[in-house]
Design a protein around this motif. Structure first.
Motif, PDB file in Angstrom:
ATOM      1  N   ASP A  43      25.037  60.954  37.810  1.00  0.00           N
ATOM      2  CA  ASP A  43      26.289  59.770  37.577  1.00  0.00           C
ATOM      3  C   ASP A  43      25.330  58.604  37.414  1.00  0.00           C
ATOM      4  O   ASP A  43      24.440  58.209  38.140  1.00  0.00           O
ATOM      5  CB  ASP A  43      26.807  59.979  38.964  1.00  0.00           C
ATOM      6  CG  ASP A  43      28.251  58.930  38.986  1.00  0.00           C
ATOM      7  OD1 ASP A  43      28.115  57.871  38.502  1.00  0.00           O
ATOM      8  OD2 ASP A  43      29.344  59.508  39.272  1.00  0.00           O
ATOM      9  N   LEU A  44      26.098  57.831  36.394  1.00  0.00           N
ATOM     10  CA  LEU A  44      25.409  56.491  36.237  1.00  0.00           C
ATOM     11  C   LEU A  44      25.599  55.694  37.209  1.00  0.00           C
ATOM     12  O   LEU A  44      24.564  54.728  37.709  1.00  0.00           O
ATOM     13  CB  LEU A  44      26.212  56.046  34.840  1.00  0.00           C
ATOM     14  CG  LEU A  44      25.597  54.674  34.313  1.00  0.00           C
ATOM     15  CD1 LEU A  44      23.949  54.669  34.035  1.00  0.00           C
ATOM     16  CD2 LEU A  44      26.345  54.287  33.136  1.00  0.00           C
ATOM     17  N   PHE A  45      26.676  55.563  37.903  1.00  0.00           N
ATOM     18  CA  PHE A  45      26.920  54.655  39.234  1.00  0.00           C
ATOM     19  C   PHE A  45      25.839  54.884  40.253  1.00  0.00           C
ATOM     20  O   PHE A  45      25.100  53.701  40.578  1.00  0.00           O
ATOM     21  CB  PHE A  45      28.057  54.742  39.593  1.00  0.00           C
ATOM     22  CG  PHE A  45      28.440  54.054  40.924  1.00  0.00           C
ATOM     23  CD1 PHE A  45      28.749  52.818  40.797  1.00  0.00           C
ATOM     24  CD2 PHE A  45      28.289  54.566  42.207  1.00  0.00           C
ATOM     25  CE1 PHE A  45      28.977  52.009  42.004  1.00  0.00           C
ATOM     26  CE2 PHE A  45      28.805  53.983  43.261  1.00  0.00           C
ATOM     27  CZ  PHE A  45      28.805  52.451  43.199  1.00  0.00           C
ATOM     28  N   TYR A  46      25.691  56.077  40.566  1.00  0.00           N
ATOM     29  CA  TYR A  46      24.375  56.366  41.550  1.00  0.00           C
ATOM     30  C   TYR A  46      22.810  56.051  41.148  1.00  0.00           C
ATOM     31  O   TYR A  46      22.210  55.303  41.702  1.00  0.00           O
ATOM     32  CB  TYR A  46      24.398  57.726  42.067  1.00  0.00           C
ATOM     33  CG  TYR A  46      25.745  58.085  42.860  1.00  0.00           C
ATOM     34  CD1 TYR A  46      25.678  57.572  44.162  1.00  0.00           C
ATOM     35  CD2 TYR A  46      26.625  58.962  42.241  1.00  0.00           C
ATOM     36  CE1 TYR A  46      26.868  57.936  45.047  1.00  0.00           C
ATOM     37  CE2 TYR A  46      27.714  59.166  42.948  1.00  0.00           C
ATOM     38  CZ  TYR A  46      27.862  58.620  44.361  1.00  0.00           C
ATOM     39  OH  TYR A  46      28.864  58.897  45.264  1.00  0.00           O
ATOM     40  N   MET A  59      20.711  60.033  45.484  1.00  0.00           N
ATOM     41  CA  MET A  59      21.297  59.157  44.452  1.00  0.00           C
ATOM     42  C   MET A  59      20.676  59.333  43.105  1.00  0.00           C
ATOM     43  O   MET A  59      21.255  59.260  42.107  1.00  0.00           O
ATOM     44  CB  MET A  59      21.267  57.819  45.196  1.00  0.00           C
ATOM     45  CG  MET A  59      22.073  57.354  46.000  1.00  0.00           C
ATOM     46  SD  MET A  59      22.003  55.659  47.053  1.00  0.00           S
ATOM     47  CE  MET A  59      22.870  55.084  45.644  1.00  0.00           C
ATOM     48  N   LEU A  60      19.246  59.483  43.220  1.00  0.00           N
ATOM     49  CA  LEU A  60      18.527  59.550  41.981  1.00  0.00           C
ATOM     50  C   LEU A  60      18.839  60.925  41.118  1.00  0.00           C
ATOM     51  O   LEU A  60      19.040  60.988  39.965  1.00  0.00           O
ATOM     52  CB  LEU A  60      17.250  59.237  42.150  1.00  0.00           C
ATOM     53  CG  LEU A  60      16.090  59.168  40.957  1.00  0.00           C
ATOM     54  CD1 LEU A  60      16.473  58.051  39.917  1.00  0.00           C
ATOM     55  CD2 LEU A  60      14.693  59.198  41.286  1.00  0.00           C
ATOM     56  N   PRO A  72      17.951  51.883  42.914  1.00  0.00           N
ATOM     57  CA  PRO A  72      16.915  50.495  43.413  1.00  0.00           C
ATOM     58  C   PRO A  72      16.988  49.959  44.750  1.00  0.00           C
ATOM     59  O   PRO A  72      15.957  49.628  45.252  1.00  0.00           O
ATOM     60  CB  PRO A  72      16.827  49.702  42.104  1.00  0.00           C
ATOM     61  CG  PRO A  72      17.439  50.464  40.857  1.00  0.00           C
ATOM     62  CD  PRO A  72      18.389  51.565  41.548  1.00  0.00           C
ATOM     63  N   GLY A  73      18.296  49.930  45.027  1.00  0.00           N
ATOM     64  CA  GLY A  73      18.320  49.312  46.362  1.00  0.00           C
ATOM     65  C   GLY A  73      17.893  50.101  47.658  1.00  0.00           C
ATOM     66  O   GLY A  73      16.900  49.341  48.310  1.00  0.00           O
ATOM     67  N   PRO A  74      18.106  51.312  47.674  1.00  0.00           N
ATOM     68  CA  PRO A  74      17.604  52.164  48.633  1.00  0.00           C
ATOM     69  C   PRO A  74      16.123  52.431  48.470  1.00  0.00           C
ATOM     70  O   PRO A  74      15.241  52.503  49.249  1.00  0.00           O
ATOM     71  CB  PRO A  74      18.470  53.405  48.739  1.00  0.00           C
ATOM     72  CG  PRO A  74      19.622  52.994  48.272  1.00  0.00           C
ATOM     73  CD  PRO A  74      19.512  51.821  47.200  1.00  0.00           C
ATOM     74  N   LEU A  75      15.660  52.404  47.339  1.00  0.00           N
ATOM     75  CA  LEU A  75      14.431  52.758  46.682  1.00  0.00           C
ATOM     76  C   LEU A  75      13.454  51.484  47.329  1.00  0.00           C
ATOM     77  O   LEU A  75      12.228  51.688  47.906  1.00  0.00           O
ATOM     78  CB  LEU A  75      14.224  52.715  45.394  1.00  0.00           C
ATOM     79  CG  LEU A  75      12.713  53.147  44.731  1.00  0.00           C
ATOM     80  CD1 LEU A  75      12.377  54.434  45.288  1.00  0.00           C
ATOM     81  CD2 LEU A  75      12.952  53.475  43.336  1.00  0.00           C
ATOM     82  N   PHE A  76      13.908  50.162  47.018  1.00  0.00           N
ATOM     83  CA  PHE A  76      13.146  48.986  47.261  1.00  0.00           C
ATOM     84  C   PHE A  76      13.002  48.910  48.969  1.00  0.00           C
ATOM     85  O   PHE A  76      12.042  48.477  49.339  1.00  0.00           O
ATOM     86  CB  PHE A  76      13.849  47.792  46.700  1.00  0.00           C
ATOM     87  CG  PHE A  76      13.688  47.703  45.399  1.00  0.00           C
ATOM     88  CD1 PHE A  76      12.328  48.181  44.654  1.00  0.00           C
ATOM     89  CD2 PHE A  76      14.491  47.261  44.533  1.00  0.00           C
ATOM     90  CE1 PHE A  76      12.075  48.003  43.419  1.00  0.00           C
ATOM     91  CE2 PHE A  76      14.263  46.996  43.170  1.00  0.00           C
ATOM     92  CZ  PHE A  76      13.237  47.549  42.769  1.00  0.00           C
ATOM     93  N   ILE A  77      14.262  49.352  49.714  1.00  0.00           N
ATOM     94  CA  ILE A  77      14.194  49.339  51.032  1.00  0.00           C
ATOM     95  C   ILE A  77      13.090  50.197  51.549  1.00  0.00           C
ATOM     96  O   ILE A  77      12.361  49.906  52.661  1.00  0.00           O
ATOM     97  CB  ILE A  77      15.550  49.643  51.612  1.00  0.00           C
ATOM     98  CG1 ILE A  77      16.535  48.566  51.231  1.00  0.00           C
ATOM     99  CG2 ILE A  77      15.319  49.683  53.029  1.00  0.00           C
ATOM    100  CD1 ILE A  77      18.105  48.765  51.503  1.00  0.00           C
TER     101      ILE A  77
END
Length: 304
Positions: A254-257, A249-250, A262-267
């Motif tokens: 794409d600005l949306f991804y 995603m990073l 940060p959601g998956p990154l924090f998980i």
């Protein structure tokens, strides 16, 4: 179109000879060419990596005698690395007769590990004198220290988690189970077999109860290895899957991804902390289980 694509890559790539080889092969043989198919295979293997690839056993020094393999593999290398690390760590912390009179953080950690095992043995194994209990200290201490450092070392990126392989944890658990059985026979003789038949059982029910008690007793060796292997493998696989998702995603333009990354990154960060706790707790649980099985083998029905 192929020429234009290759020319575009030609300007941005250092692998000019490789790209020209693929272009020549496409012109001569089409999509069925060997060089083109090999390039597709390399790109597919790079893009479709499995989370289980981190558990692959690779022979570093191949050795074979007949049908037996004695290769020096990456698990062997990392186990040797862990052993060297533990010995050097303990040596430098406790040199000159036991370290500093006022312990620093490193010396306190070694003393904490050293004091943990005798306390665990005294708490979990009853009915024996302190001197007899101390006979079990070297085996339990080495097992706990090995598992603790092995699990923690597996958390380092690009390292190999030896305890994530069932054959290794099973070999360790079976070896300890055989040793505990030998201790039971040494302490109680053939009366050790009475663990499968509780006192006061009616004679007609004895064969069924012996079978019911014998099967769980033998499965203790499996449960020790399966618990450690399953927890370590599941945790590392989860971290690998989610970290790959966060990285994908990073890297998307794409600005949306990028905003949602940060959601998956924090998980991933939370799972990494959880896996660190699992690495420590599994060494603790494994050691406690050994002490409980030793208590059952030495004391039999005395606690009841």
């Amino acid at each position: 179109k192929i020429t234009a694509a290759v020319e575009a890559l030609h300007n941005d790539s250092d692998n000019i000879a490789f790209l020209e080889n693929i272009l020549d092969d496409l012109v001569k043989n089409g999509a069925s060419g060997e060089a083109y198919q090999e390039a597709l295979h390399l790109s597919a293997s790079f893009l479709n990596r499995s989370p289980l690839d981190q558990f692959s056993i690779l022979p570093l020094i191949p050795m074979k005698i007949g049908n037996l393999y004695f290769s020096f593999t990456n698990p062997s290398l990392f186990m040797l690395f862990t052993l060297s690390l533990v010995l050097l760590f303990v040596h430098f912390v406790t040199k000159k007769g036991g370290g500093n009179s006022v312990p620093n953080a490193w010396q306190s950690s070694v003393e904490l590990i050293y004091d943990f095992v005798p306390n665990l043995v005294n708490e979990q194994i009853g009915g024996l004198s302190r001197n007899v209990k101390q006979k079990f200290f070297p085996c339990i201490s080495v097992t706990f220290t090995f598992l603790l450092f092995r699990n923690l070392q597996g958390m380092i990126p690009y390292s190999f988690t030896v305890t994530s392989h069932f054959i290794i944890t099973l070999g360790l658990s079976f070896s300890l189970f055989i040793g505990i059985t030998i201790v039971g026979f040494q302490k109680n003789g053939f009366h050790f077999l009475s663990f499968s038949l509780p006192a006061g059982v009616p004679l007609p029910l004895a064969p069924f109860l012996v079978l019911l008690e014998l099967i769980p007793h033998c499965f203790r060796a499996l449960s020790l290895g399966i618990r450690l292997f399953a927890n370590m493998m599941a945790g590392h696989s989860s971290v690998k899957i989610l970290s790959g998702s966060a990285w994908t995603m990073l890297c998307m333009n794409d600005l949306f991804y990028f905003i949602g990354d940060p959601g998956p990154l924090f998980i991933v960060l939370a799972l990494t902390g959880l896996e660190l706790g699992v690495a420590i707790s599994q060494a603790h649980v494994f050691t406690i289980s050994i002490c409980i099985y030793l208590n059952d083998a030495t004391n039999l029905h005395q606690n009841a």
